[in-house]
Every structure is written in C-alpha cells, then in structure tokens.
Design an enzyme around this catalytic site. Sequence first.
Site, PDB file in Angstrom:
ATOM      1  CG  ASP A 189     -10.344   3.736   5.371  1.00 14.65           C
ATOM      2  OD1 ASP A 189      -9.816   4.802   5.705  1.00 14.65           O
ATOM      3  OD2 ASP A 189     -10.192   3.220   4.247  1.00 14.65           O
ATOM      4  CG  HIS A 200      -2.133   0.852   1.040  1.00 15.25           C
ATOM      5  ND1 HIS A 200      -3.332   0.325   0.600  1.00 15.25           N
ATOM      6  CD2 HIS A 200      -2.346   2.175   1.208  1.00 15.25           C
ATOM      7  CE1 HIS A 200      -4.218   1.301   0.514  1.00 15.25           C
ATOM      8  NE2 HIS A 200      -3.660   2.433   0.871  1.00 15.25           N
ATOM      9  CB  SER A 217      -6.864   5.695   6.431  1.00 10.18           C
ATOM     10  OG  SER A 217      -7.207   5.397   5.110  1.00 10.18           O
ATOM     11  CE  LYS A 241      -7.353   1.717   2.852  1.00 10.01           C
ATOM     12  NZ  LYS A 241      -7.694   3.096   2.683  1.00 10.01           N
ATOM     13  NE  ARG A 248      -8.286  11.275   6.559  1.00 11.16           N
ATOM     14  CZ  ARG A 248      -7.489  10.300   6.058  1.00 11.16           C
ATOM     15  NH1 ARG A 248      -7.954   9.097   5.805  1.00 11.16           N
ATOM     16  NH2 ARG A 248      -6.224  10.555   5.829  1.00 11.16           N
TER      17      ARG A 248
HETATM   18  N1  URA Z   1      -4.081   6.033   1.545  1.00 10.40           N
HETATM   19  C1  URA Z   1      -5.098   5.586   2.319  1.00 10.40           C
HETATM   20  O1  URA Z   1      -5.603   4.491   2.132  1.00 10.40           O
HETATM   21  N2  URA Z   1      -5.528   6.387   3.304  1.00 10.40           N
HETATM   22  C2  URA Z   1      -4.982   7.577   3.567  1.00 10.40           C
HETATM   23  O2  URA Z   1      -5.411   8.235   4.490  1.00 10.40           O
HETATM   24  C3  URA Z   1      -3.943   8.047   2.752  1.00 10.40           C
HETATM   25  C4  URA Z   1      -3.502   7.248   1.732  1.00 10.40           C
END
Ligand code: URA
Length: 434
Positions: free
Chosen positions: A161, A82, A183, A187, A168
């Site tokens: 999220d 990620h 966040s 996930k 956000r």
């Molecule tokens: N990627 C995400 O999944 N969440 C964030 O807050 C920033 C980048």
Amino acid sequence: MRMYDLIEKKKQNKALSKEEIQWFIEHYINGDIPDYQVSAFMMAIYFNGMTDEETSHLTLSMAESGEMLSLEGIEGIIVDKHSTGGVGDKTTLVVAPMVASLGVPVAKMSGRGLGHTGGTIDKLESIPGFQTSIPIEQFIDNVNSIKIAIAGQTANLAPADKKLYALRDVTATVNQRSLIASSIMSKKIASGADAIVLDVKVGTGAFMKNEPEAVELAEIMVSIGKKLGRDTTAIISDMNQPLGFAVGNNLEVIEAINTLNGNGPKDLLEVSLELASHMVYHAKKASSIEEAKKMLQETIDNGSALKKFMEFVKDQGGDESYVSDTTKFQGASFKEAVNAKSSGYIASIEAEQIGYSALVLGGGRETKESVIDLSVGVIIEKKIGDYVAKGEPLAIIHGNDSTKIANAKALIQDAYVISETEVEPPQIIKKVIT
Ligand code: URA
C-alpha cells in the site's frame, strides 16, 4: 505470469483471480514490476473497477505484503480510526487525545497527504521535533504508558500500500472505490487493532462525490473488516466544504489545539465527537453512543484531552510549548485575502479546489519527491449558508511565494458560488453504517 497480461485483462474489464492479485503484489514490492506498468494497471482499475471478491483479495494480499503487527502487548480493546480523506480534515488530532484521555488505547498508523487531501503525519511534523517514525517497541510502550501513539506507516507495514499510495497520489488514480477500500483496510488489518471506526467523506472535497458512492465504499470496508474479525463501523460525513476553517499543515494543527481548548469550529467538534463516541463504545467504556459523547465533551471541558495531547507530543519528541503557545508556529510570509465579487449567500464551495490551492501553495506534493511547506495554507472565512458582502473576504491565503499565491487565489475565487437566496448549511453527519 506477465504484468502485461494482467494490465490487458483489467483493460478488458475481466476479473482477476486471487493468484493473479497475489502475484502482482508480491512482484511489485520486490521491485520486479516498474512503476509505469503499475500506473497503467491502476488506471485500468480506475476505469473498470474491481469486484468485491477482487477487492477482498487485494486487501489481504496488501496487508500480508509486510509485517502483521501484533499489539498483544497493549492492554485493553484497541480501536483504530481512519478517514477516507478530506480538506481541512484534522479530526485525528482531536479524536485521538479525547479518546485516550478516557483510557481507551489509541495505537494509530496514519498517512501523508494524498491528492488534494492532507495527511495527519505531515500535520504532526509541523510541531518541531515531533517524530512520526518511531520503533514499534516505543510505539507499544507509549500506548501502554499514556494510551496514545500515532506513527507513519512503517516500511514494513503493508508496504504494497505504501508504494501504491505514493504512485496513485501522482497518477490521478486515487478516487476509486476498490483502491481506497483496499488501501485503508490493508493498513488497518495489518496494524492489529481490535475494532475500526471509518470516516467516509462525501462531497466536493472528498474522493467520493455523492452519497450512493460513499455508502458503497463504506459498505465494502465494513464487510472486509467484519470478514477479517474486526468490529467495524463507518460514519458518512459531509465534505462539501473544508472541515473547520483551516486548510494547511500547521494551520490545521493550531485549529485542532484550539478545538481541544474548547474554542474549535462547531462542525469539526461534531464530527470528532461522533467518531470518538463510536471508538469509546467499541472499547466498552460507555454503554451508549450518547453516554460516550457526554464523556468526550467532558474531556474538552475539563482540559484532560488537551493535557493528553501535550503528553503525546512530548513523548514523541515534539516541543510541547507549541501546544501551550500556538503563536510559536512559524507563519507564512504573506497573507492575502480572496474577496467576494458579489453579495449574497454562499451556495457551494468546490472544496477539492481549496485543497488544491493549499497544494499549489506548497502544502502538498506535486511529485513523489516534493518537499512540503508546513506553514502555508488557507483560512476559510465564509462557509455554505453564510452571507457575504461584495468585497468582503471569502478566504485568507497564507503563502510564501507570490506566483503560487496568485495561482491559489484564482482556484479559491473559482471555488465559491454565491446565490441571492438563502442557503441551508449541509448536515454534517449523514449516516452511520455498522
Ligand atoms: N486513505 C488511504 O489510506 N488510502 C486511500 O486510498 C485513500 C485515503
């Protein structure tokens, strides 16, 4: 408990308890708390931050707000990846097929664009027919049969999220360490991978503008991952300019395909090899990072990564003929150059402004409801350290609307700083945190 009191507490910079955080998440996803109160709450967190303990509680509450995916049906060590978000960051499209072609299962949930940064799911949707929303059974079947599936966050995976991310995105509350860490990690925890490789971007196009902030974000994510039993590594990589040359949804897909074909930008390949090598190493398919990098380079040289990408596109309903012939992607109607106003070396690029220029062109969302234009974006012609002569193009805008093009042009022109003295290009991989 009342939401008003939680906002007030955070406004006064006091730490919230585990129970208060759990209460907030539970009632927000139930629809009991309106977005305007949560917007104020996010802004209070933005300014006052959260302790590491609050961040861990928020992460777990968000992960447990929906289904905790079981990927037990998938054979092998599943490694997820990620990015914290950047401009022109199409690494997933390069990394996932490379890694999968070595037999490492890639079961990845990706996101849409956030703020000035793009998202893998929006990019993949620029391939006609490609389905980013697939049932979990198909997701698992695809990983078992071809080792790769990438899907959008399902409604049921960390729904807290999903809701907060969209809020956000439009309330200027993205770039806060605890909000980003919770966040991403919620996930990753909910989506069931055994190991996690994080790409923490730092620089003018990242949410973290300097290295100490990026290291802090990386460290808290690694610590949350480890606490919850996931082998986690974070790479700090440079985002002081767009990664590669393409910024914008289908333009980035084309650049990723070129990279899988062996014709990609050097910086994109370097970051992709670094991230992918840690994934292959965590999956125990190589005994060192160096060995993994050699194996991965080979997947590009022998065409197996590109072949895997085509299989992946086909299995998720996409038209794979676009992969073999990228001229089929719909182009924007107009191309306009942004020319240098003086001669010299590119000293810096305000990459966030380049990201916003793609958004202004229609490639990102202004509101939660915006429909994005997949064909628009920017091709960077000059990067940090390059020499440019007055009147030469710094970037080429691909747009469909003359007013939007004019706005994007002003942003890009302003983003470049040109110096008379030579400038060293930035080092792309800054640190590895394990
Ligand atoms: N990627 C995400 O999944 N969440 C964030 O807050 C920033 C980048």
